[in-house]
Design an enzyme around this catalytic site. Structure first.
Site, PDB file in Angstrom:
ATOM      1  N   PRO A   1       0.841  -1.204   0.000  1.00 27.02           N
ATOM      2  CA  PRO A   1       0.000   0.000   0.000  1.00 27.02           C
ATOM      3  C   PRO A   1       0.873   1.250   0.000  1.00 27.02           C
ATOM      4  O   PRO A   1       1.970   1.253   0.570  1.00 27.02           O
ATOM      5  CB  PRO A   1      -0.785  -0.114   1.316  1.00 27.02           C
ATOM      6  CG  PRO A   1      -0.655  -1.533   1.741  1.00 27.02           C
ATOM      7  CD  PRO A   1       0.651  -2.028   1.211  1.00 27.02           C
ATOM      8  N   LYS A   2       0.386   2.302  -0.646  1.00 24.18           N
ATOM      9  CA  LYS A   2       1.087   3.596  -0.610  1.00 24.18           C
ATOM     10  C   LYS A   2       0.491   4.428   0.528  1.00 24.18           C
ATOM     11  O   LYS A   2      -0.638   4.901   0.430  1.00 24.18           O
ATOM     12  CB  LYS A   2       0.951   4.328  -1.940  1.00 24.18           C
ATOM     13  CG  LYS A   2       1.804   5.590  -2.011  1.00 24.18           C
ATOM     14  CD  LYS A   2       1.711   6.257  -3.356  1.00 24.18           C
ATOM     15  CE  LYS A   2       2.642   7.456  -3.428  1.00 24.18           C
ATOM     16  NZ  LYS A   2       2.384   8.455  -2.385  1.00 24.18           N
ATOM     17  N   TRP A   3       1.248   4.585   1.595  1.00 23.11           N
ATOM     18  CA  TRP A   3       0.772   5.276   2.792  1.00 23.11           C
ATOM     19  C   TRP A   3       0.793   6.776   2.592  1.00 23.11           C
ATOM     20  O   TRP A   3       1.749   7.324   2.030  1.00 23.11           O
ATOM     21  CB  TRP A   3       1.634   4.883   3.988  1.00 23.11           C
ATOM     22  CG  TRP A   3       1.540   3.430   4.291  1.00 23.11           C
ATOM     23  CD1 TRP A   3       2.326   2.428   3.763  1.00 23.11           C
ATOM     24  CD2 TRP A   3       0.585   2.790   5.132  1.00 23.11           C
ATOM     25  NE1 TRP A   3       1.911   1.217   4.235  1.00 23.11           N
ATOM     26  CE2 TRP A   3       0.852   1.400   5.086  1.00 23.11           C
ATOM     27  CE3 TRP A   3      -0.456   3.253   5.934  1.00 23.11           C
ATOM     28  CZ2 TRP A   3       0.106   0.476   5.801  1.00 23.11           C
ATOM     29  CZ3 TRP A   3      -1.196   2.330   6.652  1.00 23.11           C
ATOM     30  CH2 TRP A   3      -0.917   0.967   6.578  1.00 23.11           C
TER      31      TRP A   3
ATOM     32  N   ASP B   1      -3.057   5.972  -0.301  1.00 20.66           N
ATOM     33  CA  ASP B   1      -2.853   6.820  -1.464  1.00 20.66           C
ATOM     34  C   ASP B   1      -2.708   6.055  -2.769  1.00 20.66           C
ATOM     35  O   ASP B   1      -2.552   6.659  -3.817  1.00 20.66           O
ATOM     36  CB  ASP B   1      -1.589   7.652  -1.211  1.00 20.66           C
ATOM     37  CG  ASP B   1      -1.532   8.925  -2.027  1.00 20.66           C
ATOM     38  OD1 ASP B   1      -2.578   9.334  -2.546  1.00 20.66           O
ATOM     39  OD2 ASP B   1      -0.441   9.489  -2.162  1.00 20.66           O
TER      40      ASP B   1
END
Length: 362
Positions: free
Chosen positions: A33-35, A179
């Site tokens: 996941p894109k944090w 994100d």
């Protein structure tokens, strides 16, 4: 015998990512996941912990609770790459995170207690005397899994090599404030400062009212547009400032200055005068980054343009998280038809489940 210093010391540039339009297939990638937080490298050497921002600046004074949590949970000599985040109401809250960058120590202390940040680790760069930069990505992931015990302000990002699962994450996790998705070549080294990863972010469009502009800072006022100020109407018909579009080429900046000159006004504008005191979001307001009002030029709110954008932040009313990108003029749209209800709202998803890693593994 004096202790041996860490083999990697700050400042160190993190590995970066190049944006792509969609999650690729047929490539050997490790997806995460894109944090949506602050990129942060962590250097721990005994009792010394350094939080380093992407730009190389120390962050310790703004996140004292994270420093203390990492002292309790990390091995004594380690270098990590990860993200500082704040979770609120089942989703990441970038506004709450940004409030932590405050000059007053008392304010930092208050927020550290009332809304503590956490650290999400997604790579390990050194352990003890060993530098792991040349190790394959999947091998570094195995080291990370073996070393870290999530909890007490420290989390380990989920990861998968399953493309279909990565696509599910892309859709689901946005509801928790994440994100997008990151892809790392599974056999790759860690390359500081180089764009060796890919990132896939959400992209949407919206039709917005052009209600103001700022002149380009390097030109004479009135000759070139720097950015266009955008607005949307709420359910009451009140026009709120939601962000800007810019990044025009030099010739286009000059064309816009001429094209929009007839719309410049100094009165009868929803963002000027007493009508602007009814709680609507206004451009140029004082905030934590700016100590005085930023100047702008009012335009009669008549023209509509289509923008592409990635995500919004805040609520009642929301605003663009990043600057929008100009797509096209919409002469077929009336300004009063540009409302908030066109903004895409992702389905809610529990960020605590993502932080705890309670998602389907590959």
């Amino acid at each position: 015998m004096a202790p041996v210093p860490l083999p990697l010391t700050p400042p160190l540039q993190p590995m970066l990512a190049t944006a792509v339009d969609e999650i690729p297939t047929g490539k050997d990638l490790l997806f995460e996941p894109k944090w949506d937080g602050f990129r942060c490298l962590v250097f721990r050497d005994g009792d010394d912990v350094v939080l380093q921002s992407r730009s190389g600046k120390p962050l310790n004074r703004y996140f004292p609770e994270v420093v203390e949590a990492l002292k309790r949970t990390l091995p004594t000599r380690i270098v990590l790459d990860g993200e500082l985040v704040v979770a609120k109401d089942d989703r990441l809250d970038f506004d709450a995170l940004a409030e932590r960058i405050h000059p007053a120590a008392s304010r930092v202390t208050l927020l550290a207690e009332s809304m503590p940040a956490a650290y999400v680790a997604f790579d390990v760069l050194a352990v003890g005397d060993d530098v792991l930069l040349e190790r394959p990505c999947t091998e570094r992931r195995d080291v990370l899994l073996a070393l870290l015990k999530p909890g007490d302000g420290l989390y380990l990002t989920p990861a998968t090599t399953n493309v279909e699962l990565a696509r599910q994450w892309f859709e689901l996790f946005e509801g928790a404030g994440l994100d997008g998705v990151i892809g790392k070549p599974a056999a790759s080294e860690y390359t500081p400062g180089k764009r060796s990863m890919i990132k896939v972010k959400h992209a949407r469009t919206a039709d917005c009212v052009v209600a103001g502009l700022r002149w380009h800072k390097d030109t004479e006022p009135g000759t070139a547009v720097g950015s266009l100020l955008l607005g949307l109407h709420d359910d009451r018909g009140v026009l709120h400032h939601i962000g800007v579009v810019g990044s025009f080429k030099a010739a286009r900046r000059r064309e816009l200055a001429d094209e929009l000159s007839d719309l410049i006004t100094e009165d009868d504008h929803p963002w000027l005068g007493p009508d602007a005191e009814d709680g609507r979001r206004l451009p140029g307001a004082i905030n934590r980054w700016r100590g005085e009002h930023a100047s702008w030029i009012a335009l009669r709110p008549e023209r509509v343009l289509e923008i592409s954008y990635t995500q919004t932040e805040g609520a009642h009313p929301a605003r663009l998280r990043h600057n929008g990108q100009f797509s096209r003029w919409r002469p077929d749209r009336e300004a009063d038809s540009c409302r908030y209800d066109q903004l895409d709202q992702p389905a809610r998803y529990d960020v605590d489940s993502v932080l705890r890693g309670e998602v389907k593994p590959a």
